[in-house]
Scaffold this motif. Structure first.
Motif, PDB file in Angstrom:
ATOM      1  N   THR A   1       0.226 -15.298 -12.996  1.00 44.05           N
ATOM      2  CA  THR A   1      -0.736 -16.100 -12.257  1.00 44.05           C
ATOM      3  C   THR A   1      -0.662 -15.963 -10.797  1.00 44.05           C
ATOM      4  O   THR A   1      -1.676 -16.561  -9.898  1.00 44.05           O
ATOM      5  N   VAL A   2      -0.091 -14.971 -10.239  1.00 45.15           N
ATOM      6  CA  VAL A   2       0.108 -15.199  -8.956  1.00 45.15           C
ATOM      7  C   VAL A   2       0.024 -13.604  -8.233  1.00 45.15           C
ATOM      8  O   VAL A   2       0.779 -12.871  -8.982  1.00 45.15           O
ATOM      9  N   MET A   3      -1.020 -13.229  -7.418  1.00 43.83           N
ATOM     10  CA  MET A   3      -1.223 -11.986  -6.927  1.00 43.83           C
ATOM     11  C   MET A   3      -0.754 -11.904  -5.351  1.00 43.83           C
ATOM     12  O   MET A   3      -1.552 -12.801  -4.779  1.00 43.83           O
ATOM     13  N   VAL A   4       0.228 -11.249  -4.880  1.00 48.25           N
ATOM     14  CA  VAL A   4       0.169 -11.301  -3.324  1.00 48.25           C
ATOM     15  C   VAL A   4       0.176  -9.737  -2.867  1.00 48.25           C
ATOM     16  O   VAL A   4       0.961  -8.970  -3.398  1.00 48.25           O
ATOM     17  N   ILE A   5      -1.002  -9.617  -2.119  1.00 51.72           N
ATOM     18  CA  ILE A   5      -0.861  -8.222  -1.458  1.00 51.72           C
ATOM     19  C   ILE A   5      -0.607  -8.259   0.022  1.00 51.72           C
ATOM     20  O   ILE A   5      -1.536  -9.038   0.804  1.00 51.72           O
ATOM     21  N   TYR A   6      -0.045  -7.459   0.225  1.00 56.24           N
ATOM     22  CA  TYR A   6       0.703  -7.206   1.716  1.00 56.24           C
ATOM     23  C   TYR A   6      -0.450  -6.141   2.472  1.00 56.24           C
ATOM     24  O   TYR A   6      -0.959  -5.124   1.761  1.00 56.24           O
ATOM     25  N   ASP A   7      -0.431  -6.258   3.556  1.00 57.96           N
ATOM     26  CA  ASP A   7      -1.327  -5.541   4.357  1.00 57.96           C
ATOM     27  C   ASP A   7      -2.610  -5.381   3.745  1.00 57.96           C
ATOM     28  O   ASP A   7      -3.188  -4.165   3.487  1.00 57.96           O
ATOM     29  N   ALA A   8      -3.180  -6.195   3.012  1.00 55.13           N
ATOM     30  CA  ALA A   8      -4.387  -6.095   2.442  1.00 55.13           C
ATOM     31  C   ALA A   8      -5.820  -5.737   3.023  1.00 55.13           C
ATOM     32  O   ALA A   8      -6.663  -5.292   2.406  1.00 55.13           O
ATOM     33  N   ASP A   9      -5.746  -5.705   4.262  1.00 56.10           N
ATOM     34  CA  ASP A   9      -6.643  -4.848   5.164  1.00 56.10           C
ATOM     35  C   ASP A   9      -6.802  -3.310   4.965  1.00 56.10           C
ATOM     36  O   ASP A   9      -7.826  -2.657   5.423  1.00 56.10           O
ATOM     37  N   ARG A  10      -5.815  -2.797   4.413  1.00 57.86           N
ATOM     38  CA  ARG A  10      -5.477  -1.293   4.076  1.00 57.86           C
ATOM     39  C   ARG A  10      -6.274  -0.989   2.938  1.00 57.86           C
ATOM     40  O   ARG A  10      -6.617   0.292   2.572  1.00 57.86           O
ATOM     41  N   PHE A  11      -6.613  -2.212   1.874  1.00 52.42           N
ATOM     42  CA  PHE A  11      -7.685  -1.897   0.805  1.00 52.42           C
ATOM     43  C   PHE A  11      -8.937  -2.007   0.904  1.00 52.42           C
ATOM     44  O   PHE A  11      -9.508  -2.861   1.921  1.00 52.42           O
ATOM     45  N   GLY A  12      -9.869  -1.154  -0.012  1.00 52.36           N
ATOM     46  CA  GLY A  12     -11.151  -1.448   0.014  1.00 52.36           C
ATOM     47  C   GLY A  12     -11.660  -2.846  -0.613  1.00 52.36           C
ATOM     48  O   GLY A  12     -10.632  -3.131  -1.415  1.00 52.36           O
ATOM     49  N   LEU A  13     -12.883  -3.476  -0.556  1.00 53.05           N
ATOM     50  CA  LEU A  13     -13.104  -4.648  -1.387  1.00 53.05           C
ATOM     51  C   LEU A  13     -12.866  -4.360  -2.762  1.00 53.05           C
ATOM     52  O   LEU A  13     -12.528  -5.155  -3.527  1.00 53.05           O
ATOM     53  N   ALA A  14     -13.466  -3.163  -3.269  1.00 52.53           N
ATOM     54  CA  ALA A  14     -13.448  -3.072  -4.696  1.00 52.53           C
ATOM     55  C   ALA A  14     -12.042  -3.085  -5.255  1.00 52.53           C
ATOM     56  O   ALA A  14     -11.731  -3.630  -6.311  1.00 52.53           O
ATOM     57  N   GLN A  15     -11.187  -2.165  -4.476  1.00 54.39           N
ATOM     58  CA  GLN A  15      -9.955  -2.278  -4.785  1.00 54.39           C
ATOM     59  C   GLN A  15      -9.159  -3.727  -4.857  1.00 54.39           C
ATOM     60  O   GLN A  15      -8.414  -3.982  -5.854  1.00 54.39           O
TER      61      GLN A  15
ATOM     62  N   PRO B   1       0.710  -1.449  -0.117  1.00 52.59           N
ATOM     63  CA  PRO B   1      -0.106  -0.032  -0.026  1.00 52.59           C
ATOM     64  C   PRO B   1       0.973   1.203   0.039  1.00 52.59           C
ATOM     65  O   PRO B   1       0.309   2.256  -0.506  1.00 52.59           O
ATOM     66  N   LEU B   2       2.300   1.136   0.137  1.00 55.87           N
ATOM     67  CA  LEU B   2       2.971   2.434   0.183  1.00 55.87           C
ATOM     68  C   LEU B   2       4.268   2.222  -0.496  1.00 55.87           C
ATOM     69  O   LEU B   2       4.799   1.269  -0.896  1.00 55.87           O
ATOM     70  N   ILE B   3       4.534   3.332  -1.009  1.00 60.91           N
ATOM     71  CA  ILE B   3       5.983   3.230  -1.833  1.00 60.91           C
ATOM     72  C   ILE B   3       6.995   3.498  -0.760  1.00 60.91           C
ATOM     73  O   ILE B   3       8.072   2.549  -1.044  1.00 60.91           O
ATOM     74  N   GLU B   4       7.235   4.349   0.350  1.00 62.93           N
ATOM     75  CA  GLU B   4       8.172   4.219   1.216  1.00 62.93           C
ATOM     76  C   GLU B   4       7.819   3.985   2.426  1.00 62.93           C
ATOM     77  O   GLU B   4       6.843   4.168   2.720  1.00 62.93           O
ATOM     78  N   GLU B   5       8.733   3.962   3.435  1.00 61.51           N
ATOM     79  CA  GLU B   5       8.372   3.605   4.781  1.00 61.51           C
ATOM     80  C   GLU B   5       7.770   4.821   5.480  1.00 61.51           C
ATOM     81  O   GLU B   5       8.164   5.737   5.231  1.00 61.51           O
ATOM     82  N   SER B   6       6.688   4.513   6.213  1.00 68.15           N
ATOM     83  CA  SER B   6       6.015   5.678   6.900  1.00 68.15           C
ATOM     84  C   SER B   6       6.145   5.383   8.368  1.00 68.15           C
ATOM     85  O   SER B   6       6.046   4.407   8.806  1.00 68.15           O
ATOM     86  N   ALA B   7       6.511   6.329   9.070  1.00 70.72           N
ATOM     87  CA  ALA B   7       6.628   6.448  10.616  1.00 70.72           C
ATOM     88  C   ALA B   7       5.166   6.423  10.816  1.00 70.72           C
ATOM     89  O   ALA B   7       4.984   5.869  12.023  1.00 70.72           O
ATOM     90  N   ALA B   8       4.048   6.875  10.309  1.00 71.45           N
ATOM     91  CA  ALA B   8       2.636   6.746  10.821  1.00 71.45           C
ATOM     92  C   ALA B   8       2.137   5.468  10.829  1.00 71.45           C
ATOM     93  O   ALA B   8       1.268   5.102  11.612  1.00 71.45           O
TER      94      ALA B   8
END
Length: 678
Positions: free
Chosen positions: A545-559, A472-479
């Motif tokens: 054929t493979v999709m790995v999504i990290y921190d998937a709970d940061r995305f909405g269902l449609a996304q 979900p992010l490009i670079e590390e976020s402190a927040a």
């Protein structure tokens, strides 16, 4: 002569600074002020403490029977207590960190305390103290969304002043028959009761009227647009049927039954003498692009130009390349118009478009800018329709002499939102995937199962697969404690190279860098592409054929559904791994929904239930109406009734000449609709 379009500067006490302050709330006119409705109400009706439950929010009215005691402790912390007689009982009222309240409390004075009830201790922890007597104020008070520029009491005083001075010119939009049928208020009464209600019941009735009015007016506008388009002389696109059949027959695959049905609906519209205004919905991978290509080819065989507008340069570029390949060997000349062109390229392309040297123009918002002219625009297509609002749709269609309009979206839209946001359009749905497509297998893993995910990824790569890894992010976020694309890229490069090559793609890269990363991935030079949501739409690589999504709970269902749709585009089995540790019930529900189904329409309905209408399409992007009172999800039945009522009114002969409908006629004119009535 007074008008509701008068500036708020006409009110006493509203100088230039106040005008600017009110503008920060979107309030510029008297109408804006009167329809700036409360978000909630403070109920000052006294609570019966005998029946009050522990921890319940209550309102106590009583007489102060002890001097207030202020105790300070810790850094800037304090506690204020006093006793008050409530009926036959004496209770303790406590306020934390509000020392200024002490000056407002006097022995034998009547006060009202709002707060949380502690039943075992018979005391209330207050958050608000009111000194006025019950006779001096309403027991039910409006509360507004304000900011640092405008305080509650200031806004309330301006609303009251506006109502007192302009009430006699507030028009009633809803016809009397409708008001009587549903027991609704006239507009003047509704505005009074929504701002200054005496009871909860009157506030509720006023809000019910306001919700229906919002839905009715919105649907009236949409359906007036639709009727106007139907009555305008559109372009009759008399395409060459034999040529079109030959083109379809030359495709390297058979159209699905759903695609054939939709193509027939579109072609039927194109031959009509009125403007086509059709929404094409299809789940990820259902084959909307080839349907659009057939419509484009039909228009071009009849001598017209076609334009396709996409929301991003990446997607526009992909469409241009894909369509150029589809139309190879035909008389279709494809051009790409985006903001990245040099001044010379831009100038040359505009000249070619105006002369008619190119007959298919693909682009971004650049297609609707001033100075862009077409020789003979007959068909307009917008892709990822939810990214464009009503105004942008209108701007593009105004580039030609009433061109046919086809809007496409791969974001399945629940019926609720479809009739709200696209009520002026006919709808076609591709509800079938191409033959040979296998359902994507989806699994939800906790972050402590990361090693298992990497092992699975490596096994798939061994079998010749390619994979997307999304962060979900490009670079590390402190927040935010979430994975980021740069770290993931470094980590996976260390884990997988040199056996497998890893690439990086994100929105801050230049266009050339992005194109090169996607080219390498598509050509197989990269086996793994670490990316942000820049790949959400449009990127098409059948070997992935493979999709790995990290921190998937940061995305909405449609996304999440859009991201998952980047795989499963070939005949091989595809997989989606969701890595997430959701902290909320909603987050867990999203993960379970993704595992349970890959049906985009079911996912969209669930998204609507979880998040409500506000976020599903993204209001700021979509033109999704921000109703002030009505909720299209909670009030779906009311929305449907209002839609039917609006249609019935517009269908009546000479409805616009009836006296009581004149406010509605003026309303439509004020919204700059060039409508033609029966």
């Amino acid at each position: 002569m007074r008008s509701l379009t008068d500036s708020v500067a006409n009110l006493k006490g509203v100088g230039p600074k106040r005008v600017a302050d009110l503008a920060t709330l979107g309030i510029d006119t008297i109408e804006d002020l009167l329809t700036y409705y409360p978000t909630r109400y403070n109920d000052f009706t006294p609570t019966d403490i005998e029946s009050a439950k522990d921890k319940q929010k209550i309102t106590l009215q009583g007489v102060v029977v002890s001097e207030p005691l202020l105790v300070r402790y810790g850094y800037r912390r304090n506690r204020l207590t006093f006793r008050m007689q409530v009926g036959n009982e004496v209770v303790i009222a406590t306020f934390f960190n509000q020392p200024y309240i002490k000056k407002q409390i006097e022995l034998n004075q009547q006060v009202t305390v709002m707060g949380k009830w502690d039943a075992p201790r018979r005391q209330v922890t207050g958050n608000k103290l009111l000194k006025e007597k019950a006779d001096d104020r309403n027991e039910f008070g409006a509360v507004y969304a304000v900011n640092k520029h405008i305080r509650q009491n200031v806004l309330q005083s301006f609303i009251r002043q506006a109502y007192e001075e302009y009430a006699n010119i507030i028009p009633t939009y809803l016809p009397e028959t409708i008001r009587q049928r549903y027991r609704l208020m006239d507009r003047r009464q509704m505005i009074r009761e929504i701002h200054f209600p005496q009871t909860q019941a009157t506030a509720k009735a006023a809000r019910r009227t306001a919700a229906y009015e919002e839905f009715f007016l919105f649907q009236l506008r949409l359906q007036a647009i639709r009727r106007a388009h139907r009555q305008e002389d559109g372009e009759r696109i008399l395409y060459h049927n034999d040529e079109l059949k030959e083109f379809i027959g030359g495709l390297p695959f058979e159209l699905t039954d759903a695609q054939k049905r939709v193509v027939n609906e579109i072609c039927r519209d194109m031959r009509q003498p009125y403007q086509m205004n059709r929404l094409l919905q299809g789940d990820v991978g259902s084959g909307k692009t080839i349907v659009a290509a057939i419509a484009i080819y039909a228009a071009i065989t009849a001598g017209y130009q076609a334009a396709l507008m996409a929301p991003t340069e990446i997607l526009a570029g992909q469409h241009a390349k894909k369509l150029a390949k589809i139309f190879e060997g035909t008389h279709v000349q494809v051009a790409l118009l985006t903001g990245s062109l040099t001044a010379k390229q831009h100038r040359e392309l505009l000249t070619a478009m105006k002369r008619g040297d190119v007959n298919l123009i693909v682009g971004t918002h650049a297609l609707i800018q001033d100075g862009v002219e077409y020789a003979n625009l007959g068909l307009v297509i917008t892709d990822e329709q939810h990214r464009f609002g009503v105004n942008q749709r209108q701007q593009l269609r105004e580039k030609g002499e009433h061109p046919d309009v086809l809007a496409m979206t791969a974001t399945p839209i629940p019926r609720t939102l479809a009739i709200t946001n696209y009520g002026e359009m006919d709808v076609s749905i591709i509800d079938q995937l191409p033959a040979g497509r296998k359902p994507i297998q989806t699994k939800w893993l906790q972050s402590n199962q990361h090693a298992a995910a990497i092992h699975f990824l490596r096994e798939q790569l061994k079998q010749g697969a390619q994979a997307y890894v999304v962060s979900p992010l490009i670079e590390e976020s402190a927040a935010l404690d979430v994975q980021n694309a740069t770290d993931l890229y470094n980590q996976l490069s260390a884990d997988l190279e040199p056996a497998y090559k890893v690439g990086l793609l994100h929105g801050r890269m230049g266009t050339e860098e992005k194109d090169e990363a996607m080219r390498q991935f598509k050509s197989g030079e990269l086996q793994v592409l670490v990316a942000t949501t820049v790949i959400e739409v449009g990127v098409d690589n059948p070997n992935a054929t493979v999709m790995v999504i990290y921190d998937a709970d940061r995305f909405g269902l449609a996304q999440l559904h859009q991201l998952r749709g980047r795989v499963g585009r070939g005949s091989r089995q595809s997989y989606c791994l969701l890595i997430a540790d959701p902290k909320t019930d909603e987050g867990k529900a999203r993960m379970k929904t993704m595992v349970a189904t890959d049906d985009g329409f079911k996912i969209a309905e669930q998204d609507l239930k979880l998040r409500g209408s506000g976020d599903v399409l993204g209001k700021k992007q979509s033109g999704m109406p921000e109703f002030k009172v009505g909720d299209p999800v909670a009030d779906l039945k009311m929305l449907q009734i209002a839609r039917a009522d609006a249609g019935n009114l517009l269908g009546m002969s000479k409805w616009d000449q009836v006296d009581e409908n004149q406010p509605l006629v003026l309303y439509l004119k004020r919204h700059e609709l060039e409508t033609h009535f029966d």
